[in-house]
Design a protein around this motif. Structure first.
Motif, PDB file in Angstrom:
ATOM      1  N   ASP A 309      26.112  21.647  23.626  1.00 40.14           N
ATOM      2  CA  ASP A 309      27.011  22.734  23.213  1.00 40.14           C
ATOM      3  C   ASP A 309      26.222  23.897  22.619  1.00 40.14           C
ATOM      4  O   ASP A 309      26.579  25.062  22.816  1.00 40.14           O
ATOM      5  CB  ASP A 309      28.029  22.222  22.186  1.00 40.14           C
ATOM      6  N   GLU A 310      25.151  23.580  21.889  1.00 41.14           N
ATOM      7  CA  GLU A 310      24.319  24.641  21.322  1.00 41.14           C
ATOM      8  C   GLU A 310      23.691  25.483  22.432  1.00 41.14           C
ATOM      9  O   GLU A 310      23.726  26.715  22.387  1.00 41.14           O
ATOM     10  CB  GLU A 310      23.214  24.039  20.449  1.00 41.14           C
ATOM     11  N   ILE A 311      23.136  24.806  23.426  1.00 41.39           N
ATOM     12  CA  ILE A 311      22.502  25.517  24.543  1.00 41.39           C
ATOM     13  C   ILE A 311      23.529  26.354  25.290  1.00 41.39           C
ATOM     14  O   ILE A 311      23.295  27.533  25.596  1.00 41.39           O
ATOM     15  CB  ILE A 311      21.817  24.521  25.504  1.00 41.39           C
ATOM     16  N   ALA A 312      24.695  25.762  25.561  1.00 39.56           N
ATOM     17  CA  ALA A 312      25.750  26.484  26.281  1.00 39.56           C
ATOM     18  C   ALA A 312      26.234  27.690  25.484  1.00 39.56           C
ATOM     19  O   ALA A 312      26.536  28.749  26.052  1.00 39.56           O
ATOM     20  CB  ALA A 312      26.914  25.537  26.583  1.00 39.56           C
ATOM     21  N   GLY A 313      26.299  27.551  24.166  1.00 40.91           N
ATOM     22  CA  GLY A 313      26.748  28.655  23.325  1.00 40.91           C
ATOM     23  C   GLY A 313      25.790  29.843  23.370  1.00 40.91           C
ATOM     24  O   GLY A 313      26.217  31.002  23.441  1.00 40.91           O
ATOM     25  N   ILE A 314      24.488  29.557  23.343  1.00 39.47           N
ATOM     26  CA  ILE A 314      23.494  30.634  23.447  1.00 39.47           C
ATOM     27  C   ILE A 314      23.600  31.317  24.804  1.00 39.47           C
ATOM     28  O   ILE A 314      23.564  32.554  24.905  1.00 39.47           O
ATOM     29  CB  ILE A 314      22.072  30.080  23.237  1.00 39.47           C
ATOM     30  N   ARG A 315      23.735  30.514  25.857  1.00 39.37           N
ATOM     31  CA  ARG A 315      23.868  31.090  27.212  1.00 39.37           C
ATOM     32  C   ARG A 315      25.078  32.021  27.296  1.00 39.37           C
ATOM     33  O   ARG A 315      25.023  33.086  27.906  1.00 39.37           O
ATOM     34  CB  ARG A 315      24.032  29.973  28.240  1.00 39.37           C
TER      35      ARG A 315
END
Length: 394
Positions: A309-315
């Motif tokens: 979720d962290e990675i997806a949020g940055i993207r």
């Protein structure tokens, strides 16, 4: 379609960059290129012992389209490198840069090829930003003779002397004193040029960094220390490794600036400001607040110490390519379909480069000891069957 325009109007000493948009986009960009655009950076700069540059950045339609294309090409190349590694065509270490493209592209937009860049092992995209050849990049990754380091360096040791790119370095932090040495030579020869000396947050606690910075400050060397803070040193979050993760302040007596490293225009503005500053005053630290989408290296899935979720949020919220896409669409510099067509062309360009790189032969065994010892020291090299492959006379 044929690509027809240059990335931007080149400052003196800059090598011609890669051609950028498709034909229709090129015509539109050329016709509008004299009409500057003023854009505000996404976040204010955070200064330490220095007055920050303004948030308003001047750009042009041609530059924005070129930023989009350059970053999209880098992104596609790194994704392709991921696949080549999994297919065992790339061996050893491989550290990917996707997510951090705005640092490479924005920095290049602010300087000339007479200025020097040196970095750590996450170096593929910086080589491309310096005008590196895509075929030579993939050939090097696969250890082929036509690679930019003749197939001897691999992923961590790209190099391009004619563009003053002094390569990637595998030992954490080792490139920092080397970069200060390059800056010493620039000052000694009165070249009026600077060195951008890149390292990660994982190297920010290295003693050699502070030793080199101390000498650089004493001698007022024209060096910009760029901390690419992607927030994870290998699998360790910055807050677990650094008592003070405000890396732009870590120089103490040396000025610093924190920059949104996911905003290509903010990076451009900060690097332009930093170059002017160090030519007059000596070193400065730029902390680029950025993020890597892949793990530390290909052996790291990148999901054990952070959430998906962290990675997806940055993207979703900070991706550097999507930010430029939004700017282009907002100012009606291209349509969404035109940008998609450009990305399709990029995919073909990368696939063609990989096919050509695969045709390059492996280095000959006679190359094994070249460029290692000055006189080769009378060494012998052996194959797996212990037969002498090559005898080198002193």
């Amino acid at each position: 379609m044929a690509a027809t325009i240059l990335r931007r109007l080149n400052p003196a000493g800059a090598a011609p960059p890669r051609a950028a948009p498709t034909l229709d986009l090129a015509r539109r960009a050329v016709s509008d290129s004299s009409e500057p655009l003023t854009v505000e950076t996404s976040l204010p700069f955070k200064p330490h012992l220095v007055d920050p540059p303004p948030r308003t950045v001047s750009t042009t339609p041609r530059e924005l389209l070129a930023f989009f294309r350059d970053m999209a090409l880098m992104r596609r190349a790194e994704i392709a490198a991921d696949s080549l590694y999994k297919a065992k065509l790339i061996r050893g270490f491989c550290h990917l840069y996707d997510g951090q493209e705005a640092v490479a592209v924005g920095m290049e937009a602010a300087i000339t090829r007479r200025d020097a860049i040196i970095t750590a092992y996450r170096d593929h995209c910086l080589y491309l930003a310096r005008g590196g050849d895509l075929v030579a990049a993939f050939a090097e990754l696969m250890g082929r003779q036509d690679g930019c380091s003749r197939g001897k360096g691999g992923s961590m040791h790209f190099y391009k002397k004619d563009a003053n790119f002094y390569g990637g370095h595998g030992i954490v932090g080792a490139q920092v004193p080397l970069g200060c040495g390059i800056a010493f030579a620039q000052r000694y020869r009165k070249e009026g040029t600077v060195t951008f000396d890149l390292y990660g947050d994982g190297a920010a606690n290295q003693g050699q960094l502070f030793e080199a910075l101390n000498m650089a400050a004493l001698w007022k060397l024209p060096v910009i220390l760029v901390c690419e803070n992607n927030h994870y040193g290998m699998g360790t979050a910055e807050w677990k490794a650094s008592k003070s993760p405000a890396y732009y302040k870590r120089g103490d007596y040396v000025p610093g600036l924190k920059v949104d490293g996911m905003d290509v225009l903010a990076v451009k503005q900060a690097c332009k400001f930093a170059k002017e500053h160090v030519l007059e005053n000596g070193p400065i630290i730029l902390e680029m607040d950025t993020y890597r989408y892949h793990g530390h290296s290909m052996s790291d899935p990148g999901s054990t110490y952070r959430t998906r979720d962290e990675i997806a949020g940055i993207r979703q919220e900070r991706d550097p390519i999507e930010r430029v896409r939004k700017l282009i669409l907002t100012h009606d510099l291209a349509t969404a379909q035109e940008l998609k067509d450009m990305e399709k062309e990029i995919r073909k360009e990368v696939d063609t480069a990989i096919a050509k790189a695969k045709e390059s032969p492996m280095p000959d065994t006679s190359e094994l000891f070249k460029n290692v010892y000055v006189n080769d020291c009378g060494l012998e090299s052996f194959g797996v069957d212990r037969k002498v492959v090559r005898t080198v006379l002193p």
